[in-house]
Design an enzyme around this catalytic site. Structure first.
Site, short mmCIF file in Angstrom:
data_model
loop_
_atom_site.label_atom_id
_atom_site.label_comp_id
_atom_site.label_asym_id
_atom_site.label_seq_id
_atom_site.Cartn_x
_atom_site.Cartn_y
_atom_site.Cartn_z
N ARG A 26 76.83 -3.68 93.11
CA ARG A 26 76.12 -4.93 92.87
C ARG A 26 75.05 -4.69 91.82
O ARG A 26 74.77 -3.55 91.46
CB ARG A 26 75.48 -5.44 94.17
CG ARG A 26 74.42 -4.50 94.72
CD ARG A 26 73.67 -5.06 95.94
NE ARG A 26 72.65 -4.11 96.37
CZ ARG A 26 71.76 -4.34 97.32
NH1 ARG A 26 71.76 -5.50 97.98
NH2 ARG A 26 70.86 -3.44 97.64
N HIS A 79 68.08 -11.21 93.87
CA HIS A 79 69.52 -11.27 94.12
C HIS A 79 70.28 -11.81 92.91
O HIS A 79 69.83 -12.73 92.24
CB HIS A 79 69.80 -12.18 95.32
CG HIS A 79 69.06 -11.80 96.56
ND1 HIS A 79 69.26 -10.60 97.22
CD2 HIS A 79 68.10 -12.45 97.27
CE1 HIS A 79 68.47 -10.54 98.28
NE2 HIS A 79 67.75 -11.65 98.33
N GLN A 131 65.52 -0.38 100.17
CA GLN A 131 64.60 0.44 100.95
C GLN A 131 64.69 1.91 100.52
O GLN A 131 63.68 2.59 100.36
CB GLN A 131 64.93 0.32 102.45
CG GLN A 131 64.57 -1.01 103.09
CD GLN A 131 65.66 -2.06 103.00
OE1 GLN A 131 66.46 -2.08 102.07
NE2 GLN A 131 65.68 -2.97 103.97
N LYS A 190 33.50 -12.96 90.74
CA LYS A 190 34.16 -13.79 89.73
C LYS A 190 35.58 -13.30 89.57
O LYS A 190 35.82 -12.10 89.38
CB LYS A 190 33.40 -13.68 88.40
CG LYS A 190 33.75 -14.79 87.43
CD LYS A 190 33.26 -16.15 87.90
CE LYS A 190 32.11 -16.68 87.07
NZ LYS A 190 31.55 -17.92 87.66
N THR A 229 27.77 -15.16 90.41
CA THR A 229 29.07 -14.75 89.86
C THR A 229 29.06 -14.90 88.34
O THR A 229 29.75 -14.17 87.63
CB THR A 229 30.24 -15.55 90.47
OG1 THR A 229 30.15 -16.91 90.08
CG2 THR A 229 30.25 -15.44 91.99
O1 URC Z 1 68.88 -3.50 99.66
C1 URC Z 1 68.96 -4.41 100.52
N1 URC Z 1 68.24 -4.30 101.67
C2 URC Z 1 68.26 -5.26 102.65
O2 URC Z 1 67.58 -5.12 103.71
C3 URC Z 1 69.06 -6.40 102.42
N2 URC Z 1 69.33 -7.51 103.14
C4 URC Z 1 70.17 -8.29 102.42
O3 URC Z 1 70.61 -9.40 102.75
N3 URC Z 1 70.49 -7.67 101.23
C5 URC Z 1 69.81 -6.48 101.21
N4 URC Z 1 69.74 -5.50 100.28
#
Ligand code: URC
Length: 280
Positions: free
Chosen positions: A169, A243, A215, A12, A57
């Protein structure tokens, strides 16, 4: 031609459970969504519609509410109690997975609560195979934003690249994280403490990492959680890049020194990864 049944499970999903603890006049509130998934010797129902081994369930749902009467402390222990019950009490069932999401309410009085925007959930998933229970904990939709200290430059450029490099940014994301626990006899207090520390480590790493990419921030977050909690061996992270585009005010004769942004929606970057403790 012949066919065979592959891996399968049933349960469930979306069991909404609200429990009020009335041990004192200062009430306790738990607001959970529970998902069950059972598997085992279920060939007969799939091949022939023989349901003798099928725990409905609907019964799984009822069990969740009945078990809640005894109390719900850490979601990890509640999930494990349920998973063990489904396997140990049902001969046809050899494996249970119970996932719980906890909705956060902030106390504003002895019996009054408010739930903020954002939708962050605390999560757990317990899998039990009749011998061992494995427990993961985590969060979903933990919204984070840095207004600076984030750059993205030095990336590969080919004939399709238009993205400008930036040294400043907005970095915004909605973190989904899950980590495992390898602890001896963990109890409610262990799970509550470990969760608080892991969430704190996540927030601190996001806030004080000077980010060269999402990353890199992901790795820093995972590493900080591993450093904070020795019982965690692995952290899995999913971090969408929400973004924010610097709006072009040039057209109106205005400058825009990193102040006015358009929040993007789709598509979004999705950065995912696992950070592990290295074997000694
Ligand atoms: O931190 C980011 N990693 C990316 O792999 C990536 N690719 C992107 O267009 N902007 C960003 N920003």
């Amino acid at each position: 031609m012949s066919f065979t049944l592959g891996p399968n499970n049933y349960g469930k999903s979306g069991i909404r459970l609200v429990r009020v603890g009335r041990e004192s006049s200062r009430h306790d509130l738990r607001d959970l969504t529970v998902h069950t998934a059972l598997s085992g010797d279920l060939d007969a129902t799939h091949y022939r519609g023989d349901n003798t081994g099928v725990l409905p369930t609907d019964t799984q749902k009822n069990t969740v509410y009945a078990f809640a009467r005894d109390g719900v402390d850490a979601i990890e222990t509640f999930a494990e109690r349920l998973a063990r019950h489904f396997v140990d009490a049902t001969p046809s069932i050899t494996r249970a997975r119970v996932r719980i999401e906890q909705h956060h309410w902030t106390r504003i009085g002895d019996h009054s609560f408010t739930r903020g925007e954002g939708g962050e959930l605390r999560t757990t998933e317990v899998a039990y195979d009749g011998r061992t229970a494995t427990t993961t904990a985590g969060v979903t939709d933990l919204l984070l934003l840095n207004t600076t200290d984030s750059a993205f430059s030095g990336f590969l450029v080919d004939e399709y690249t238009t993205l400008p490099e930036t040294d400043d940014r907005i970095l915004a994301t909605a973190v989904t994280a899950a980590w495992d626990y390898q602890a001896e006899d963990p109890d409610d207090a262990f799970y509550e403490h470990a969760f608080t520390r892991a969430r704190g480590a996540l927030l601190a790493a996001f806030a004080d990492t000077h980010s060269l990419s999402l990353q890199q921030t992901l790795y820093a977050v995972g590493e900080r959680i591993l450093k904070a909690i020795p019982e965690v061996g692995e952290v899995r992270l999913s971090m969408p890049n929400r973004h924010h585009y610097l709006y072009d005010l040039d057209r109106f004769g205005l400058d825009n020194p990193g102040m006015v942004f358009q929040a993007g929606d789709l598509p979004y970057g999705l950065i995912e990864g696992t950070v592990r403790r290295e074997e000694a």
